[in-house]
Structures are given as C-alpha cells and as structure tokens.
Scaffold this motif. Structure first.
Motif, short mmCIF file in Angstrom:
data_model
loop_
_atom_site.label_atom_id
_atom_site.label_comp_id
_atom_site.label_asym_id
_atom_site.label_seq_id
_atom_site.Cartn_x
_atom_site.Cartn_y
_atom_site.Cartn_z
N ALA A 10 24.64 2.11 56.58
CA ALA A 10 24.52 2.03 55.27
C ALA A 10 25.89 2.19 54.37
O ALA A 10 26.92 2.06 54.61
N ILE A 11 25.59 1.84 52.92
CA ILE A 11 26.67 1.92 52.05
C ILE A 11 27.26 3.40 52.10
O ILE A 11 26.94 4.39 52.21
N GLY A 12 28.81 3.25 52.32
CA GLY A 12 29.61 4.24 52.59
C GLY A 12 29.91 4.69 53.80
O GLY A 12 30.74 5.56 54.13
N HIS A 13 29.31 4.04 54.81
CA HIS A 13 29.56 4.10 56.42
C HIS A 13 30.88 3.67 56.65
O HIS A 13 31.15 2.58 56.25
N MET A 14 31.63 4.12 57.50
CA MET A 14 32.83 3.60 57.93
C MET A 14 32.56 2.79 59.03
O MET A 14 32.01 3.03 59.90
N VAL A 15 33.07 1.61 59.10
CA VAL A 15 32.96 0.70 60.25
C VAL A 15 34.25 0.20 60.70
O VAL A 15 35.23 0.16 60.16
N ARG A 16 34.17 -0.47 62.14
CA ARG A 16 35.48 -1.12 62.63
C ARG A 16 35.04 -2.51 63.09
O ARG A 16 33.78 -2.53 63.94
N HIS A 17 35.71 -3.63 63.00
CA HIS A 17 35.44 -5.07 63.58
C HIS A 17 35.65 -4.72 65.18
O HIS A 17 36.74 -4.21 65.38
N ARG A 18 34.68 -5.19 65.90
CA ARG A 18 35.11 -5.03 67.37
C ARG A 18 36.32 -5.65 67.84
O ARG A 18 36.71 -5.33 69.02
N ASP A 19 36.82 -6.76 67.23
CA ASP A 19 38.06 -7.40 67.61
C ASP A 19 39.12 -6.62 66.90
O ASP A 19 40.27 -7.16 66.81
N ASP A 20 39.09 -5.72 66.34
CA ASP A 20 40.11 -4.82 65.49
C ASP A 20 40.60 -5.69 64.47
O ASP A 20 41.73 -5.44 64.00
N ALA A 21 39.76 -6.60 63.96
CA ALA A 21 40.09 -7.42 62.72
C ALA A 21 40.70 -6.73 61.47
O ALA A 21 41.44 -6.92 60.62
N PHE A 22 39.50 -5.63 61.45
CA PHE A 22 39.79 -4.86 60.19
C PHE A 22 38.86 -3.69 60.68
O PHE A 22 38.14 -3.47 61.39
N ARG A 23 39.32 -2.56 59.68
CA ARG A 23 38.28 -1.42 59.61
C ARG A 23 38.14 -1.08 57.96
O ARG A 23 38.94 -1.36 57.35
N GLY A 24 36.92 -0.41 57.88
CA GLY A 24 36.75 -0.23 56.32
C GLY A 24 35.57 0.74 56.12
O GLY A 24 34.83 1.01 56.97
N VAL A 25 34.91 0.26 54.86
CA VAL A 25 33.83 1.00 54.36
C VAL A 25 32.75 0.07 53.82
O VAL A 25 32.87 -0.81 53.06
N VAL A 26 31.37 0.16 54.37
CA VAL A 26 30.53 -0.48 53.82
C VAL A 26 30.35 -0.47 52.30
O VAL A 26 29.88 0.81 51.82
N MET A 27 30.11 -1.70 51.61
CA MET A 27 30.09 -1.60 50.23
C MET A 27 28.63 -2.09 49.81
O MET A 27 28.05 -1.79 48.68
N ASP A 28 28.06 -3.02 50.66
CA ASP A 28 26.61 -3.73 50.27
C ASP A 28 26.23 -4.24 51.63
O ASP A 28 27.04 -4.65 52.60
#
Length: 102
Positions: A10-28
């Motif tokens: 959901a919006i506001g959840h922290m996620v990580r790309h499986r290939d470690d390409a990036f990590r961040g927070v869901v905006m939409d």
C-alpha cells in the motif's frame, strides 16, 4: 472473465527490488501496467504496478515496478536513510520528507 488482483503493498509501505536495483517507499499503485505495451519485457502487465520513491547513490528518484519483482523492505533502509528522506506516521507508513501520505 476479468481477474481482480489485490495489491500486496500500500501507499507508504517500504519495498525492495528483488535484484537490489533500489529500495524505497510506495507512492502510488496501479491495478495493472499503465504504459506502452512494449515496455513490460518479461514481466506480466496483468498485476499491480507501483510508483516508488526510491533511493540511489545520488539521491532519490521515482521508479515504476511490477509487484512480482518487489519484496517487503522494512529492514532494507538504514536509520540514517529514513531520517534523511522520509517522514513516518503513527502506523509506520513512510512518505517522502516533503510530501504527505495520501
């Protein structure tokens, strides 16, 4: 028959790309891919896609990723990253520092 998918993040959840390409927070969240048909590659467009405020070596950027390539990223961000880039509400949802959680 149309298949309905429930978004895992959901919006506001922290996620990580499986290939470690990036990590961040869901905006939409989009229920399915919202772009040119040729841009999905090997990823199925018939799944939720997320706009993510991601952290890179040079700062923040916006990424667009399929649910199948994302994982829960709550442990992926360092405390310094959180304080530098995000605000956190009472429920633990994150938002970019200069934008509120919708």
């Amino acid at each position: 028959m149309t298949q309905i998918h429930t978004a895992r993040f959901a919006i506001g959840h922290m996620v990580r790309h499986r290939d470690d390409a990036f990590r961040g927070v869901v905006m939409d969240v989009d229920p399915a891919y919202q772009g040119p048909a040729s841009d999905t590659g090997a990823v199925s467009p018939d799944q939720p896609f997320y706009r993510i405020f991601a952290l890179g070596e040079d700062g923040g950027f916006v990424a667009y990723a399929a649910e199948s390539v994302l994982e829960d990223g709550r442990s992926a961000l360092l405390t310094d990253d959180v304080r530098r880039w995000f605000t956190v509400d009472e429920q633990g949802h994150h938002a970019p520092l200069h934008a509120g959680i919708h």
